[in-house]
Design a protein around this motif. Sequence first.
Motif, PDB file in Angstrom:
ATOM      1  N   UNK A 141       0.827  -1.207   0.000  1.00 35.97           N
ATOM      2  CA  UNK A 141       0.000   0.000   0.000  1.00 35.97           C
ATOM      3  C   UNK A 141       0.860   1.256   0.000  1.00 35.97           C
ATOM      4  N   UNK A 142       1.862   1.286   0.871  1.00 35.45           N
ATOM      5  CA  UNK A 142       2.730   2.461   0.968  1.00 35.45           C
ATOM      6  C   UNK A 142       3.530   2.636  -0.320  1.00 35.45           C
ATOM      7  N   UNK A 143       4.011   1.542  -0.874  1.00 35.73           N
ATOM      8  CA  UNK A 143       4.760   1.631  -2.134  1.00 35.73           C
ATOM      9  C   UNK A 143       3.891   2.215  -3.244  1.00 35.73           C
ATOM     10  N   UNK A 144       2.604   1.876  -3.215  1.00 38.08           N
ATOM     11  CA  UNK A 144       1.688   2.358  -4.256  1.00 38.08           C
ATOM     12  C   UNK A 144       1.238   3.793  -4.026  1.00 38.08           C
ATOM     13  N   UNK A 145       0.872   4.120  -2.784  1.00 39.32           N
ATOM     14  CA  UNK A 145       0.224   5.397  -2.509  1.00 39.32           C
ATOM     15  C   UNK A 145       1.148   6.440  -1.889  1.00 39.32           C
ATOM     16  N   UNK A 146       2.256   6.012  -1.306  1.00 39.97           N
ATOM     17  CA  UNK A 146       3.194   6.947  -0.668  1.00 39.97           C
ATOM     18  C   UNK A 146       4.617   6.597  -1.109  1.00 39.97           C
ATOM     19  N   UNK A 147       4.930   6.749  -2.375  1.00 32.81           N
ATOM     20  CA  UNK A 147       6.222   6.278  -2.892  1.00 32.81           C
ATOM     21  C   UNK A 147       7.426   6.973  -2.287  1.00 32.81           C
ATOM     22  N   UNK A 148       7.229   8.120  -1.644  1.00 37.89           N
ATOM     23  CA  UNK A 148       8.361   8.821  -1.031  1.00 37.89           C
ATOM     24  C   UNK A 148       8.704   8.282   0.357  1.00 37.89           C
ATOM     25  N   UNK A 149       7.915   7.327   0.860  1.00 40.31           N
ATOM     26  CA  UNK A 149       8.175   6.748   2.178  1.00 40.31           C
ATOM     27  C   UNK A 149       9.055   5.516   2.017  1.00 40.31           C
ATOM     28  N   UNK A 150      10.155   5.486   2.761  1.00 40.92           N
ATOM     29  CA  UNK A 150      11.075   4.339   2.740  1.00 40.92           C
ATOM     30  C   UNK A 150      10.624   3.326   3.789  1.00 40.92           C
ATOM     31  N   UNK A 151      10.401   2.077   3.362  1.00 45.26           N
ATOM     32  CA  UNK A 151       9.823   1.065   4.244  1.00 45.26           C
ATOM     33  C   UNK A 151      10.841  -0.026   4.565  1.00 45.26           C
ATOM     34  N   UNK A 152      10.973  -0.344   5.844  1.00 49.79           N
ATOM     35  CA  UNK A 152      11.688  -1.544   6.276  1.00 49.79           C
ATOM     36  C   UNK A 152      10.722  -2.368   7.125  1.00 49.79           C
ATOM     37  N   UNK A 153      11.083  -3.627   7.345  1.00 44.30           N
ATOM     38  CA  UNK A 153      10.208  -4.508   8.118  1.00 44.30           C
ATOM     39  C   UNK A 153      11.001  -5.208   9.219  1.00 44.30           C
ATOM     40  N   UNK A 154      10.286  -5.496  10.310  1.00 45.08           N
ATOM     41  CA  UNK A 154      10.888  -6.272  11.393  1.00 45.08           C
ATOM     42  C   UNK A 154       9.973  -7.460  11.671  1.00 45.08           C
ATOM     43  N   UNK A 155      10.474  -8.661  11.390  1.00 48.71           N
ATOM     44  CA  UNK A 155       9.682  -9.875  11.568  1.00 48.71           C
ATOM     45  C   UNK A 155      10.027 -10.493  12.917  1.00 48.71           C
ATOM     46  N   UNK A 156       9.347  -9.984  13.927  1.00 52.90           N
ATOM     47  CA  UNK A 156       9.666 -10.338  15.301  1.00 52.90           C
ATOM     48  C   UNK A 156       9.456 -11.797  15.621  1.00 52.90           C
ATOM     49  N   UNK A 157       8.485 -12.450  14.970  1.00 47.23           N
ATOM     50  CA  UNK A 157       8.287 -13.871  15.223  1.00 47.23           C
ATOM     51  C   UNK A 157       9.511 -14.676  14.824  1.00 47.23           C
ATOM     52  N   UNK A 158      10.039 -14.407  13.643  1.00 45.42           N
ATOM     53  CA  UNK A 158      11.242 -15.101  13.180  1.00 45.42           C
ATOM     54  C   UNK A 158      12.409 -14.831  14.124  1.00 45.42           C
ATOM     55  N   UNK A 159      12.585 -13.559  14.480  1.00 46.41           N
ATOM     56  CA  UNK A 159      13.746 -13.191  15.307  1.00 46.41           C
ATOM     57  C   UNK A 159      13.626 -13.724  16.733  1.00 46.41           C
ATOM     58  N   UNK A 160      12.420 -13.778  17.281  1.00 47.00           N
ATOM     59  CA  UNK A 160      12.227 -14.344  18.623  1.00 47.00           C
ATOM     60  C   UNK A 160      12.533 -15.838  18.612  1.00 47.00           C
ATOM     61  N   UNK A 161      12.055 -16.553  17.593  1.00 48.06           N
ATOM     62  CA  UNK A 161      12.367 -17.983  17.493  1.00 48.06           C
ATOM     63  C   UNK A 161      13.865 -18.195  17.333  1.00 48.06           C
ATOM     64  N   UNK A 162      14.543 -17.316  16.582  1.00 42.34           N
ATOM     65  CA  UNK A 162      15.997 -17.402  16.445  1.00 42.34           C
ATOM     66  C   UNK A 162      16.682 -17.119  17.773  1.00 42.34           C
ATOM     67  N   UNK A 163      16.154 -16.163  18.530  1.00 42.78           N
ATOM     68  CA  UNK A 163      16.709 -15.805  19.832  1.00 42.78           C
ATOM     69  C   UNK A 163      16.650 -17.012  20.775  1.00 42.78           C
ATOM     70  N   UNK A 164      15.528 -17.712  20.773  1.00 46.23           N
ATOM     71  CA  UNK A 164      15.375 -18.897  21.618  1.00 46.23           C
ATOM     72  C   UNK A 164      16.296 -20.019  21.150  1.00 46.23           C
ATOM     73  N   UNK A 165      16.425 -20.168  19.864  1.00 41.48           N
ATOM     74  CA  UNK A 165      17.267 -21.220  19.290  1.00 41.48           C
ATOM     75  C   UNK A 165      18.736 -20.982  19.630  1.00 41.48           C
TER      76      UNK A 165
END
Length: 621
Positions: A27-51
């Motif tokens: 949505x942001x890429x389509x409607x707000x192209x001037x916004x730079x987007x990053x993502x944080x996938x906390x589920x993956x990182x929490x499982x990695x933290x436990x591992x």
Amino acid sequence: MMRLTLAAMPWQAINRPSLPLGLLHGLVARDCPDVEVTEYHGGVHWAEHLFAADATPPSDYTEIADTGVFHGLGDLIFAGCLYDDLGRGADALERVSATYGFDAAGIRRMRELSAGFVDKAAAEILASRPDVVGFSTTFMQNAASLALARRIKVLRPEVTVVFGGANCEGPMGAALHRNHRFVDLVVRGEAEQVFPALLTRLSEDALRGDFADIPGVCWWEGDRSVANDQPAHSVPPGLIPIPDYTAWQDAFERSPLREYLTPELVVESSRGCWWGEKHHCTFCGLNGSLMRFRSKSADQFWTELSTLVERHQILDVITVDNILDMGYLKTLLPRMAEADWDLRVFYEIKSNLRGDQIAALADAGIVLLQPGIESLSGRVLGLMDKGVDGVTNVRLLRDCEDNHVTCEWNYLYGFPGERPEDYLDVIHQIPALVHLQPPSYSQRIILERYSPYFERPELGFARREPTAFYRDIYDLPESELADLVYFFDCDNAGIGEDVVADLKAALLRWRRDYPHSSLVAEDDGTDILITDRRAGWPRVRHRLTGWRADAYRGLRRRRTVNGLCSHLGELGRDVGAAAVEAWLRDALRDGLVFVDDTAWVALATAQVPQKVITDEAAAAR
């Protein structure tokens, strides 16, 4: 340029991308192209933290993610981080572990590791210097998301924190906002039209403190929490973007957990529920204020599905729709079948689909269904306002078996007005069903916000109060919890624990015996030979000839005695109701048919189904 980080915290499934994050990124890429987007996938990182800390396998994470919502375990693990008190909820964690068979030491260790994980997550997110951090929260993502949001605001108060998702619907979002001053904004309802407007407002420094004109937003006017009315209209499907899962796939493929997990794509072809618009199932709290059914055109959804499959090279697909658009049987499914991609797709359906429709789903690669069966008693299904009876549900189980389609369903009980005999009649017949797919589990219904049982106490649940585990998670008064939470405690209704024990014992035997059972009808067009290889039944063959063979063919669909007599009459068979009923009683004795009230259906499958016999099932023999 504005920098935006989108975060999906535990307990998001680690082998699936977050649909809300994917939609917002697209949505942001389509409607707000001037916004730079990053993502944080906390589920993956929490499982990695436990591992990394204790070699905790991802299956431990998945078990909590799949079952913890009903006892709050996932939120309890992070409750201490939210309040800087790692002892918070400790007693509740011990109770849950003991009651539901979790490893108490492992759960305690997760709680000990949670604070370090939240600190690490905050540092990683802030390293990209975001102006806005947006959290998507559904079910057990609240405590971890709030703990991380609080930490981010301590470290960098100028960052704008935004919450949205199913946990923010209606009064829940307003309560989340007013009780957590570190949450700057909450979006209630669908975000497709609201979120771009919100980002635009945040980029306008002179106006960024005034959000009064943006529907559904909760914002701070000084120290006062203001909750704008939610949008009056739902988002048209044409405005919903294709989700962007590139960041998730990158994180997943780089994860040391990758070798243990099979990735699955997540898509949606519709929102709302067309059945719920007409007959809202009494126990169901899904959809909240957005029940109206809206479906993407077959062209739009096929474009989305094919784009994602080709982009990510993943063939396992989970649709999050509450119910299949019946128009897709003619418009979408043929295109999926023609693609010849070996898709393995999950869909929720209504349980009254015919055998030919199940076959069409299977041909299209829709091989995992959740039909919302819930019961095999027509009277109890009537209390749910399901619009089907037990015979219809059994027919679906048989047709799924015939088409090698996996059927996921659960057996629910505890409905106001149900009687012991509604269950005893089914329990008596369960041994005849052991060749069909059993329910995954059975449980007493839970009172859910937005359900008719919640909205209308006169239906049978006069007492309702926030489920007890929420008090161990949140340090909030009862009045605030009543607005914040989704599940509620109430007085038990319906059958007593003696009948429950009988039901659970019968279902346990069903699950045990299913992998080793078959009941197959070979039809040469004249006679029918039924071979019985069900656990607990004699190994016999039943040969049906003459009108009895025609009658059994007629019972491929739901019929009453009179309806079956009429069917036989159309075939030139003049058989009276007394003779038909006597034959049906004999077939019932032999476990060849199922009866619910006045309706009957044949139980034998047309072929020997393919079954996976797990180690657990083999050991139970």
